[in-house]
Design a protein around this motif. Structure first.
Motif, short mmCIF file in Angstrom:
data_model
loop_
_atom_site.label_atom_id
_atom_site.label_comp_id
_atom_site.label_asym_id
_atom_site.label_seq_id
_atom_site.Cartn_x
_atom_site.Cartn_y
_atom_site.Cartn_z
N PHE A 156 -28.22 15.23 -8.17
CA PHE A 156 -26.85 14.49 -8.56
C PHE A 156 -26.75 13.13 -8.16
N VAL A 157 -27.32 12.74 -7.04
CA VAL A 157 -27.12 11.40 -6.58
C VAL A 157 -28.02 10.61 -7.49
N ARG A 158 -29.35 10.96 -7.89
CA ARG A 158 -30.29 10.29 -8.74
C ARG A 158 -29.61 10.06 -10.14
N ALA A 159 -28.84 11.08 -10.45
CA ALA A 159 -28.24 10.96 -11.77
C ALA A 159 -27.40 9.66 -11.72
N LEU A 160 -26.45 9.74 -10.88
CA LEU A 160 -25.51 8.48 -10.67
C LEU A 160 -26.33 7.19 -10.47
N ASP A 161 -27.31 7.15 -9.77
CA ASP A 161 -28.04 5.96 -9.52
C ASP A 161 -28.84 5.49 -10.63
N THR A 162 -29.41 6.42 -11.26
CA THR A 162 -30.30 6.05 -12.43
C THR A 162 -29.72 6.29 -14.03
N ARG A 163 -28.61 7.00 -13.82
CA ARG A 163 -28.09 7.16 -15.16
C ARG A 163 -28.81 8.18 -16.05
N LYS A 164 -29.83 8.89 -15.68
CA LYS A 164 -30.76 9.61 -16.29
C LYS A 164 -30.32 10.89 -16.25
N PRO A 165 -30.15 11.73 -17.66
CA PRO A 165 -29.67 13.01 -17.83
C PRO A 165 -30.46 13.89 -17.28
N ARG A 166 -31.93 13.84 -16.95
CA ARG A 166 -32.87 14.78 -16.70
C ARG A 166 -32.55 14.84 -15.26
N SER A 167 -31.79 13.95 -14.61
CA SER A 167 -31.40 14.26 -12.99
C SER A 167 -30.54 15.17 -12.87
N LEU A 168 -29.50 15.03 -13.86
CA LEU A 168 -28.41 16.09 -13.90
C LEU A 168 -28.86 17.25 -14.39
N HIS A 169 -29.66 17.51 -15.24
CA HIS A 169 -30.16 18.86 -15.63
C HIS A 169 -30.97 19.57 -14.28
#
Length: 572
Positions: A156-169
């Motif tokens: 989730f932190v990576r999704a916030l930092d990179t804005r990449k949906p794959r991190s959210l998934h």
């Protein structure tokens, strides 16, 4: 200017590669630390009962969620492990060990939020902290829950930092797996929400309550709307994936008995609604009926808190102290507290205070749920020591260098000493604060190996259980059905894994009848009954064992194994 920027970029990339190399190296060393002697410790009471039900699932194809043994993750995964590698103490712990070995790699998810030194220190704590290491070598759901939860947070932190949906998934999938491990995941949700509230307070009101706080709050809501619209399709897709994972793990398997079960879906897709209902609503109702209002939390708080505090400071003392140091250093830094550090400290601190309330027994493994998040601020504490030492060395401040060196030696010494003694050399003793009382205090493997060797050559009853403490009045559903199953643990796991045939004798006359009828080569009794049995077991070698670290007057057993010569003389 371009050349200078390119040089700086290459230097940052080089530092990044060195950090990744260090973390991967730590993870590999952690893997070796987890696999070394993994099968040597006798199965704990809890390990044995979950392993037994997993083997029962493999043999019969029957599975249903049983909240008393927590989530279905280990049963589902270990069923495949047992099918491929066979059932034994090493293989039953293998999945947990691999998850524990992968835990240091999660530190790389925070590379936008932590410095290189802090990332490496975090990986080191997750690999070698004694409490984490001990329960990475233990077949319970606590380590998998902590590992999946930290991975979910990292993604989730990576999704916030990179804005990449794959991190959210990836984060949602990791959290879905956390849901399949243990009901404590609900506590994680509560602590995370509480930590987020505190972070929001930092952001909105860190310098006092502004007069326009309502407008500021509405402004944050308005600015979040475009991002929410952009991420909504990914959130919906992740929610579907979450449900698929939960349903797959929690859905019953009915085997040859017929549906509705997950194994019936391909033959009869019409059972899907019933399977989904049982995996979701049915599992929730089963959980609530046992753990909510069931009296499992009816205990005094302070003794449980004291036990948790002892485990924390003896098992993870260096980490605990450094987590406070790291939190305070970060909290009062010139650029203010970092969200990640504050979040993990709040999460861990509340866990220390909260688990003694909800836990049904005072067990060291509950402290693991505090230690894993506290590793983040502890890593910040290591970073502060590193910076202090580097500055002192550069300025030739010898007293400061000596102070930092002593602090580092104390940290490394505490971790190394406790890990060596409590994880490897003394991993079954009541004197070890990492050991829960249902751990056999003696190594049963020599007696078990003798039992397995004689039963392999025996054609009738292999083991006779003797005495009213070990033998039930009525036949039960668990094998051996004649036993007081929970009093006999962990032996039923070993009986089932080795296909040992077991009979029972509740009193002396039943014992004589069983010995005359089948002459079993192995007899198990309480040690208090051993003196009366020994004259009637000529040719048997006695193995005194302790199958709990406490209450040994009722759990000391003696395993009598017929010597090969005597066994051979009785064979026609």
């Amino acid at each position: 200017m371009a050349s200078t920027d390119g040089t700086a970029s290459r230097q940052r990339a080089g530092r990044g590669r060195r950090v990744v190399f260090a973390v991967v190296t730590i993870a590999l060393l952690g893997l070796l630390a987890r696999l070394a002697f993994l099968g040597d410790r006798t199965a704990h009471w809890d390990e044995a009962r979950v392993a037994y039900w997993t083997l029962h699932y493999l043999d019969t194809g029957l599975f249903e969620y049983q909240p008393i043994i927590h989530g279905p993750f280990l049963q589902q995964v270990n069923r495949a492990v047992f099918a491929v590698l066979g059932p034994n103490d090493f293989t039953m712990r293998l999945v947990v060990a691999l998850l524990g070995a992968g835990l240091p790699l999660v530190a790389l998810c925070f590379r936008e939020r932590l410095s290189g030194v802090e990332i490496v220190a975090l990986a080191g704590f997750l690999a070698f902290d004694p409490l984490v290491l001990y329960y990475s070598r233990f077949m319970r759901s606590d380590l998998p829950l902590a590992a999946f939860a930290l991975l979910a947070l990292g993604c989730f932190v990576r999704a916030l930092d990179t804005r990449k949906p794959r991190s959210l998934h990836a984060g949602v999938l990791a959290f879905a797996l956390a849901v399949t491990t243990k009901e404590y995941v609900l506590v994680y949700v509560v602590t995370w929400l509480g930590a987020l509230v505190l972070l929001a307070d930092h952001r909105l009101f860190g310098r006092g309550l502004p007069t326009d706080w309502r407008g500021r709050f509405r402004g944050h809501i308005r600015s979040a709307r475009p991002a929410l619209r952009r991420w909504l399709p990914h959130l919906l897709a992740s929610f579907v994936a979450f449900l698929v994972v939960v349903i797959y793990f929690y859905a019953p398997r009915t085997g040859p008995n017929g549906g509705p079960g997950f194994d019936d879906l391909f033959a009869d897709p019409t059972v899907l609604p019933a399977v989904v209902g049982e995996a979701t609503i049915g599992s929730w109702q089963t959980f609530v009926s046992l753990w909510v209002g069931g009296g499992h939390q009816d205990h005094a708080y302070l003794p449980f808190l004291g036990s948790a505090a002892e485990t924390l400071f003896v098992g993870s003392g260096a980490l605990a102290v450094l987590s406070v140091v790291g939190f305070l250093v970060d909290r009062y830094a010139d650029d203010g507290p970092r969200d990640l550090v504050a979040f993990c400290f709040y999460w861990g601190f509340v866990s220390v205070l909260g688990y003694p309330i909800i836990a049904d027994i005072a067990a060291p493994w509950t402290v693991l749920h505090a230690v894993v998040p506290l590793a983040v601020p502890a890593a910040v504490g290591v970073g502060a020591l590193y910076r202090r030492g580097y500055t002192a060395l550069a300025s030739e401040n010898r007293p400061a260098v000596a102070a930092v060196a002593i602090a580092v030696l104390l940290v490394v010494g505490q971790i190394g000493f406790v890990a060596t003694t409590d994880v490897y050399l003394d991993d079954q003793s009541d004197a070890n604060p990492l050991v829960q009382y249902a751990q056999p205090a003696s190594d049963l493997h020599p007696a078990l190996h003798e039992m397995e060797s004689v039963s392999a050559a025996n054609s009738g009853t292999d083991v006779l259980l003797y005495g009213d403490f070990l033998v039930a009045n009525t036949t039960g559903t668990r094998e051996p059905g004649c036993s007081e199953w929970f009093n006999v643990l962990p032996l039923p796991w070993y009986f089932e894994a080795e296909d040992v045939r077991v009979a029972c004798a509740r009193n002396g006359s039943a014992f004589e009848s069983a010995m005359n009828r089948s002459h079993p080569p192995v007899v198990v009794s309480l040690s208090s009954d051993a003196d009366s049995l020994e004259p009637r077991l000529a040719g048997y070698e006695a193995y005194p064992e302790v199958i709990r670290t406490q209450d040994t007057s009722r759990t000391n057993i003696t395993v009598f194994v017929e010597e090969p010569a005597a066994n051979a003389s009785d064979t026609p």
